[in-house]
Design an enzyme around this catalytic site. Structure first.
Site, mmCIF file in Angstrom:
data_model
loop_
_atom_site.group_PDB
_atom_site.id
_atom_site.type_symbol
_atom_site.label_atom_id
_atom_site.label_comp_id
_atom_site.label_asym_id
_atom_site.label_seq_id
_atom_site.Cartn_x
_atom_site.Cartn_y
_atom_site.Cartn_z
ATOM 1 N N GLN A 297 0.835 -1.214 0.000
ATOM 2 C CA GLN A 297 0.000 0.000 0.000
ATOM 3 C C GLN A 297 0.861 1.252 0.000
ATOM 4 O OE1 GLN A 297 -2.084 1.293 3.671
ATOM 5 N NE2 GLN A 297 -3.940 1.217 2.441
ATOM 6 N N HIS B 274 -3.830 4.122 -1.093
ATOM 7 C CA HIS B 274 -4.653 4.385 0.104
ATOM 8 C C HIS B 274 -5.529 5.611 -0.160
ATOM 9 C CE1 HIS B 274 -6.066 4.276 4.087
ATOM 10 N NE2 HIS B 274 -4.949 4.056 4.741
ATOM 11 N N HIS C 67 -9.836 6.346 4.880
ATOM 12 C CA HIS C 67 -9.435 6.629 6.272
ATOM 13 C C HIS C 67 -8.981 8.060 6.518
ATOM 14 C CE1 HIS C 67 -8.478 2.026 6.813
ATOM 15 N NE2 HIS C 67 -9.709 2.269 6.411
ATOM 16 N N TYR D 174 -7.026 9.946 4.680
ATOM 17 C CA TYR D 174 -5.745 10.347 4.097
ATOM 18 C C TYR D 174 -5.972 11.259 2.888
ATOM 19 C CZ TYR D 174 -3.303 7.146 7.218
ATOM 20 O OH TYR D 174 -2.788 6.531 8.335
HETATM 21 C C1 LIG Z 1 -2.790 -0.949 14.340
HETATM 22 C C2 LIG Z 1 -3.524 -0.765 13.034
HETATM 23 C C3 LIG Z 1 -2.810 -0.302 11.931
HETATM 24 C C4 LIG Z 1 -3.462 -0.136 10.705
HETATM 25 N N1 LIG Z 1 -2.744 0.259 9.623
HETATM 26 C C5 LIG Z 1 -3.379 0.419 8.423
HETATM 27 C C6 LIG Z 1 -2.646 0.777 7.260
HETATM 28 O O1 LIG Z 1 -1.417 0.896 7.266
HETATM 29 N N2 LIG Z 1 -3.344 0.962 6.124
HETATM 30 C C7 LIG Z 1 -4.699 0.781 6.047
HETATM 31 O O2 LIG Z 1 -5.278 0.953 4.977
HETATM 32 N N3 LIG Z 1 -5.397 0.408 7.123
HETATM 33 C C8 LIG Z 1 -4.771 0.200 8.297
HETATM 34 N N4 LIG Z 1 -5.475 -0.237 9.367
HETATM 35 C C9 LIG Z 1 -6.874 -0.638 9.206
HETATM 36 C C10 LIG Z 1 -6.952 -2.139 8.890
HETATM 37 O O3 LIG Z 1 -6.448 -2.439 7.621
HETATM 38 C C11 LIG Z 1 -8.405 -2.645 8.897
HETATM 39 O O4 LIG Z 1 -9.125 -1.896 7.958
HETATM 40 C C12 LIG Z 1 -9.003 -2.551 10.299
HETATM 41 O O5 LIG Z 1 -8.116 -3.089 11.274
HETATM 42 C C13 LIG Z 1 -10.325 -3.321 10.393
HETATM 43 O O6 LIG Z 1 -10.158 -4.669 10.026
HETATM 44 P P1 LIG Z 1 -10.114 -5.852 11.136
HETATM 45 O O7 LIG Z 1 -11.400 -5.753 11.924
HETATM 46 O O8 LIG Z 1 -10.020 -7.120 10.343
HETATM 47 O O9 LIG Z 1 -8.903 -5.611 11.986
HETATM 48 C C14 LIG Z 1 -4.854 -0.411 10.602
HETATM 49 C C15 LIG Z 1 -5.552 -0.858 11.725
HETATM 50 C C16 LIG Z 1 -4.902 -1.052 12.919
HETATM 51 C C17 LIG Z 1 -5.686 -1.589 14.089
#
Ligand SMILES: Cc1cc2nc3c(=O)[nH]c(=O)nc-3n(C[C@H](O)[C@H](O)[C@H](O)COP(=O)(O)O)c2cc1C
Length: 363
Positions: free
Chosen positions: A118, A186, A189, A191
């Site tokens: 990403q 990306h 979120h 960004y």
């Molecule tokens: C600690 C942490 C770091 C994350 N880093 C990214 C990231 O680098 N890029 C991104 O698109 N989403 C990031 N996310 C969001 C996750 O990709 C995902 O969308 C989110 O955790 C929900 O999915 P899950 O319920 O399976 O964990 C992050 C989430 C967490 C908790």
């Protein structure tokens, strides 16, 4: 108990239509920051080199039989980091980027998964302790959230926008040379691309602000530039994409459907559907009940499924997945078997247990 037909669905391969690349099953690791890059706040120029654990971690994900591995945030400008300790891809670095990234990419692909790192520019979502003067579409400052404060942003000039487009394209070309199957841009979120798409953040009056077409221009020009730089459909362009930003006056699902179609027409072949911003962190995949008007679905089901399946209905080609909240195999199987989505994305479950996919696939 699930029926055998339904169980088989998550184990079925699926082909990315433009590249012809085959994804071995319907589960992917969504981008989640690994925090496995070198970091020294006093030496940002020397930061962001992959540590040995970066390749080791991706090998453990590959060994878990996941179909696609998206690496987490890789910032494309070392002066504007979304946080410390991630791997950075910026032409201004002393090490060979291709050599540095190759081991982790090879590790991710070692068991048949497709590898899509990403690439990221955070815009105004730069913690103030890292940079007090971020860049954004306009000068609308982000209120303190997620335990951090953020500086007042300077609106990007048109030259600044072109510089970022060039950086995204350079990062994509570098990743292609290092062996990646493609990239995930990306665009969610909160960004930078969200900051252009959202009318409540983007107050510009030039061709990058105002109408939806103008607000989407930066993202579409970036996709075009990546396509031109990687020069073949064989390189997959994916987008992590919001259904909503869950902020009044912000991105709406209706507008996002239009942008989704434009992106698909521009050659985006994989979408990871999510939602929210730092100020409205629905992306964490928790119940939506804190957002008025958005009742929560069943616990264990993907929280953005209801929107992802609408994107799937209007899609003509791309592979559509959604991440956030999937914890129960039955819900994943049901959504994929019903053709509501093509794939399910996993974040934290794989962080805790890279073999989670195996457990699901082996029923
Ligand atoms: C600690 C942490 C770091 C994350 N880093 C990214 C990231 O680098 N890029 C991104 O698109 N989403 C990031 N996310 C969001 C996750 O990709 C995902 O969308 C989110 O955790 C929900 O999915 P899950 O319920 O399976 O964990 C992050 C989430 C967490 C908790």
């Amino acid at each position: 108990m699930s029926s055998p037909r339904v169980s088989q669905m998550l184990a079925q391969p699926i082909t990315l239509k433009l590249s012809g690349k085959v994804i071995p099953n319907r589960l992917y690791r969504s981008a989640l920051s690994e925090y496995l890059g070198s970091f020294d706040q006093e030496d940002l120029e020397g930061s962001g080199e992959p540590l040995p654990q970066y390749a080791e971690f991706h090998k453990s994900l590959a060994d878990g039989d996941i179909g696609v591995i998206c690496f987490g945030n890789i910032p494309i400008h070392r002066d504007y980091l979304q946080g410390p300790k991630n791997v950075i891809l910026d032409a201004n670095q002393s090490w060979d980027a291709i050599q540095a990234l190759s081991p982790a990419i090879a590790a991710a692909k070692s068991n048949g998964a497709i590898c899509l790192p990403q690439i990221t520019f955070p815009g105004r979502q730069v913690p103030e302790h890292l940079n007090t003067s971020p860049l954004s579409s306009s000068d609308v400052q982000l209120e303190p959230c997620l335990g951090m404060t953020y500086g007042k942003p300077t609106p990007l000039t048109k030259e600044g926008i072109q510089d970022l487009i060039g950086r995204f394209a350079w990062a994509a070309r570098t990743l292609a040379s290092a062996g990646a199957d493609g990239v995930v841009v990306h665009a969610s979120h909160g960004y930078i691309f969200t900051q252009f798409l959202s009318p409540s953040v983007n107050r510009r009056t030039d061709e990058y602000g105002g109408s939806l077409e103008n607000r989407a221009r930066f993202l579409l020009e970036t996709i075009e530039a990546i396509k031109a730089e990687t020069s073949t459909d064989n390189f997959v362009i994916g987008v992590k994409f919001n259904c909503h930003d869950f902020i009044e006056g912000g991105q709406t699902f209706e507008e996002q459907c239009t942008v989704f179609k434009w992106l698909e027409d521009a050659g985006v072949d994989f979408f990871d559907i999510t939602g929210g911003t730092y100020a409205s962190p629905a992306w964490r995949g928790e119940a939506l009940s804190s957002y008025p008007g958005f009742p929560s679905g069943p616990k264990g089901e993907g929280v953005f499924l209801r929107w992802a399946k609408e994107f799937k209905k209007i899609s003509t080609r791309a592979v559509i997945g959604t991440t956030g909240g999937w914890r129960d195999r039955m819900f994943m199987e049901r959504a994929v078997a019903a053709g509501e989505i093509d794939m399910c994305g996993l974040g934290r479950p794989l962080q805790e247990n890279p073999d989670f996919t195996k457990t699901i696939l082996e029923n």
